[in-house]
Every structure is written in C-alpha cells, then in structure tokens.
Motif scaffolding. Structure first.
Motif, mmCIF file in Angstrom:
data_model
loop_
_atom_site.group_PDB
_atom_site.id
_atom_site.type_symbol
_atom_site.label_atom_id
_atom_site.label_comp_id
_atom_site.label_asym_id
_atom_site.label_seq_id
_atom_site.Cartn_x
_atom_site.Cartn_y
_atom_site.Cartn_z
ATOM 1 N N LEU A 1 21.982 -11.288 -31.584
ATOM 2 C CA LEU A 1 22.971 -10.797 -32.687
ATOM 3 C C LEU A 1 23.494 -9.668 -32.158
ATOM 4 O O LEU A 1 24.288 -8.765 -32.813
ATOM 5 N N SER A 2 23.613 -9.278 -30.738
ATOM 6 C CA SER A 2 24.079 -8.267 -30.124
ATOM 7 C C SER A 2 25.527 -7.884 -30.186
ATOM 8 O O SER A 2 26.436 -8.906 -30.293
ATOM 9 N N LEU A 3 26.138 -6.905 -29.948
ATOM 10 C CA LEU A 3 27.475 -6.520 -29.817
ATOM 11 C C LEU A 3 28.323 -7.010 -31.102
ATOM 12 O O LEU A 3 29.340 -7.771 -31.074
ATOM 13 N N ASN A 4 27.763 -6.569 -32.183
ATOM 14 C CA ASN A 4 28.488 -6.961 -33.559
ATOM 15 C C ASN A 4 28.767 -5.630 -34.339
ATOM 16 O O ASN A 4 28.388 -4.524 -33.822
ATOM 17 N N ARG A 5 28.668 -5.702 -35.444
ATOM 18 C CA ARG A 5 28.770 -4.385 -36.353
ATOM 19 C C ARG A 5 27.757 -4.625 -37.681
ATOM 20 O O ARG A 5 27.935 -3.976 -38.763
ATOM 21 N N LEU A 6 26.641 -4.847 -37.584
ATOM 22 C CA LEU A 6 25.441 -5.330 -38.400
ATOM 23 C C LEU A 6 24.893 -3.871 -38.638
ATOM 24 O O LEU A 6 24.817 -3.211 -37.857
ATOM 25 N N ASN A 7 24.613 -3.699 -40.006
ATOM 26 C CA ASN A 7 23.949 -2.493 -40.465
ATOM 27 C C ASN A 7 22.774 -2.765 -41.140
ATOM 28 O O ASN A 7 22.491 -3.868 -41.453
ATOM 29 N N GLY A 8 22.032 -1.894 -41.831
ATOM 30 C CA GLY A 8 20.844 -1.839 -42.227
ATOM 31 C C GLY A 8 19.676 -2.037 -41.498
ATOM 32 O O GLY A 8 19.716 -1.765 -40.253
ATOM 33 N N ASN A 9 18.404 -2.235 -42.080
ATOM 34 C CA ASN A 9 17.358 -2.506 -41.295
ATOM 35 C C ASN A 9 17.129 -3.640 -40.949
ATOM 36 O O ASN A 9 17.696 -4.811 -41.110
ATOM 37 N N ILE A 10 16.097 -3.698 -39.889
ATOM 38 C CA ILE A 10 15.601 -5.079 -39.392
ATOM 39 C C ILE A 10 14.692 -5.844 -40.299
ATOM 40 O O ILE A 10 13.652 -5.176 -40.519
ATOM 41 N N PRO A 11 15.042 -6.881 -40.992
ATOM 42 C CA PRO A 11 13.966 -7.373 -41.975
ATOM 43 C C PRO A 11 12.530 -7.742 -41.299
ATOM 44 O O PRO A 11 12.415 -8.054 -40.417
ATOM 45 N N LEU A 12 11.616 -7.266 -42.186
ATOM 46 C CA LEU A 12 10.265 -7.588 -41.759
ATOM 47 C C LEU A 12 9.974 -9.130 -41.756
ATOM 48 O O LEU A 12 9.022 -9.426 -41.063
ATOM 49 N N GLU A 13 10.849 -9.748 -42.566
ATOM 50 C CA GLU A 13 10.597 -11.511 -42.334
ATOM 51 C C GLU A 13 10.673 -11.926 -40.980
ATOM 52 O O GLU A 13 9.977 -12.960 -40.794
ATOM 53 N N LEU A 14 11.454 -11.097 -40.196
ATOM 54 C CA LEU A 14 11.583 -11.828 -38.689
ATOM 55 C C LEU A 14 10.099 -11.736 -38.216
ATOM 56 O O LEU A 14 10.129 -12.297 -36.904
ATOM 57 N N GLU A 15 9.221 -11.017 -38.503
ATOM 58 C CA GLU A 15 7.807 -10.892 -38.099
ATOM 59 C C GLU A 15 7.061 -12.358 -38.162
ATOM 60 O O GLU A 15 6.267 -12.621 -37.383
ATOM 61 N N PHE A 16 7.709 -13.144 -38.923
ATOM 62 C CA PHE A 16 7.232 -14.376 -39.100
ATOM 63 C C PHE A 16 7.459 -15.591 -38.079
ATOM 64 O O PHE A 16 7.028 -16.795 -38.113
#
Length: 331
Positions: free
Chosen positions: A193-208
């Motif tokens: 998802l690199s080189l975009n304008r995404l903000n906020g935190n990294i969801p903990l759900e990605l640990e799954f």
C-alpha cells in the motif's frame, strides 16, 4: 479461443470490441503495449475469464464495475496506466477471489493442437519483483492496481476477498484509513500500500494474517504504534519508511523525504527506539547487567567452595557432559 496473448508488442489504439465475442476466453493478456482509451465495459461479458492483464499501457478513466464483476477472475493486473477515480466497491462479485478454497486442478488447462502443447505463462508483480509463472496456478489469486491515479479510500469490502494471495495498490492517491477488514484476508502473502496518502494507525487486525511474507506501507501518513504480533515481528524498516508519526518501530534509522509527493530528496535521520531513551540510560543498563553477571558468578563459586555435596554433584555432572561430548566426537 481460450487464450489471447499479445503482450510486449507496439500495439496502438483501442481494444477492439470484437474480442467480446470470445465467450470461452480464459486468458486475455494485452500488457506492455501502447493501447489507449478507456477500459471497455464489454469485458464484463467474458464470464469465463480467469486472467486479465492490461498492465503498462495508456488506459485512462475509471475502472468499470463490469470488470470487477467477473466471477472466475483470479488475476487482475491493471498496473502502470492512467486510471483514476475510486476502486469499485462491488468486490464481492469476484467469486473466485472470495472463495479461499483451492480448485482440484493445479493450473489452467494445457491446450493441444496438431501434436503441440501450449501452456500459459503469465508475468506479474510478486512481492516486489516481476515474476513469470509458467503455469497459472489456481491458488494464485492477485490484484495489482499499482502505479495509477486512483483516489478515494480502500473499500472495506476488499477484506471479503479471502482467497486473495497478493494485493498491490501502491503508487496511487488513495486516502483514508487502512480497513480493519483486510485482517480477514487469511490467505494473503503480499500486501503493498506504499506511496499513497493513507492515514491513521495500522490495524491490529493485520496481525491475523499468518501467511503474510511481504509488507510495504512506506511513504504514507500513518501514525500510532506498529503492531508487534504475528508476522509483524519479521518486517524491517523498509516496510514503514516515510511515516514519521509511527512509533514502536524496531529500528533506529528511518528515511524521510522532504517533498510532499513522497519521493525524491530523501535523507536519513536517527530515530530513538522505546528501549533506548538516552545514552545515559544505555550506559546504566550495561553497568547493571555487568554487576548482575558478576554477582551471580560469585554466588555460584561461593556455593561450590563451601558446600562439599553440591561441589561433588557439579563435578560429577561435568564429567558426564564431557564423556557425552567425547562419545559424539569419536562416534
């Protein structure tokens, strides 16, 4: 006709609508040409299509909802064009990607004619590299929309594609938060998802995402703490470069860029981790560790010196270990 591959030529103009008559078409690869115009809606009529590769052309306009409605599509590669607008939200129509189960056949059909056999070969971006697959595996399910001008947020329905193995949305103008639903993509091995304008935190759900081997979230505007469970323990600094508000990152150097676009003019600055707040604390920690080892060693020597029974048992154990090592060497 089951396969139409014209990849890597100098074809110009628009895609002819006569291709829409190929209702048995399974593979359509027109990548790496000079084709232009908008993506035709009639692609949605190719209901048997498993592979659609239109990468590295000059297509513009939005992605038609009809393209995202192909039920058998396993590989969708529209990267390296000039596509704009939002990612269509009707992603649940990609039934082959929604289904996480594997097909009984291990590759698309091999076609024989006049004694010759033809096997499909498809080159796609795979974990940051261009890789050519000699046989298109049924378990290979991927979407690559990178290097376009797509905007808006990542649809939360993207998480319904539980059979997807690779997702590349890098180098666009996507904004908003990373959907928590991406944690449902249990087969995912590569996420860019690199080189975009995404903000906020990294969801903990990605640990799954227990199969995730490649992660690139660099050069966005993410903040908060980086998850430290699951596969996140295996990712280094290259996964998070250019996100200055992230914390808890397990490295000391992070590259930053001076311009708003996110690339070029990059320098390196020192970033102090949570376990290293100052040089004084590091020195104190080292001295304390040395004293602890010294005290422990002194206690052991004292016990061996004063207690005859303990000393005898320690030396007997030492003899057993030495004899075992000697036996292994000689054996």
């Amino acid at each position: 006709m089951h396969t139409l591959k014209l990849n890597g030529n100098h074809l110009r103009g628009v895609i002819p609508s006569s291709i829409s008559e190929g209702r048995s078409l399974q593979v359509l690869d027109l990548g790496n040409n000079d084709l232009e115009g908008t993506l035709p809606h009639w692609i949605g009529k190719l209901s048997q299509l498993h592979v659609l590769v239109l990468r590295s052309n000059h297509f513009h306009g939005s992605i038609p909802r009809q393209v995202i409605g192909l039920p058998n599509l396993q590989i969708l590669d529209l990267s390296g064009n000039h596509l704009s607008g939002a990612i269509p939200s009707n992603l649940t129509n990609l039934l082959a990607m929604v289904n996480a189960s594997q097909n009984n056949s291990n590759h698309l059909e091999e076609y024989s004619s006049s004694g010759a056999t033809y096997t499909n070969q498809i080159k796609i971006s795979w974990k940051g590299w261009d890789v050519e697959f000699v046989k298109v595996l049924f378990i290979l399910k991927c979407i690559d929309l990178s290097n376009n001008s797509l905007s808006g947020s990542i649809p939360f329905k993207m998480g319904s594609l539980q059979g997807l193995i690779a997702l590349n949305l890098s180098r666009n103008h996507l904004s908003g938060r990373i959907p928590k639903t991406l944690g449902h993509m249990e087969q995912l091995e590569s996420l860019d998802l690199s080189l975009n304008r995404l903000n906020g935190n990294i969801p903990l759900e990605l640990e799954f995402l227990s199969y995730l081997e490649f992660l690139n979230l660099s050069y966005n505007m993410l903040d908060g703490k980086v998850p430290h469970g699951g596969q996140f323990l295996t990712f280094g600094e290259s996964s998070y470069l250019g996100n200055l508000k992230l914390s808890g990152i397990p490295f000391t150097n992070i590259s930053v860029c001076n311009n708003s676009s996110g690339y070029g003019n990059c320098t390196s600055i020192e970033r102090i981790g949570e376990a290293k707040n100052s040089d004084g604390e590091m020195i104190g920690w080292a001295v304390g560790l040395g004293l602890s080892y010294g005290l422990g060693f002194s206690v052991v020597i004292g016990v061996l010196t004063l207690n005859k029974r303990v000393r005898k048992r320690a030396f007997d154990f030492y003899d057993v270990v030495i004899l075992a090592i000697d036996g292994c060497i000689r054996g």
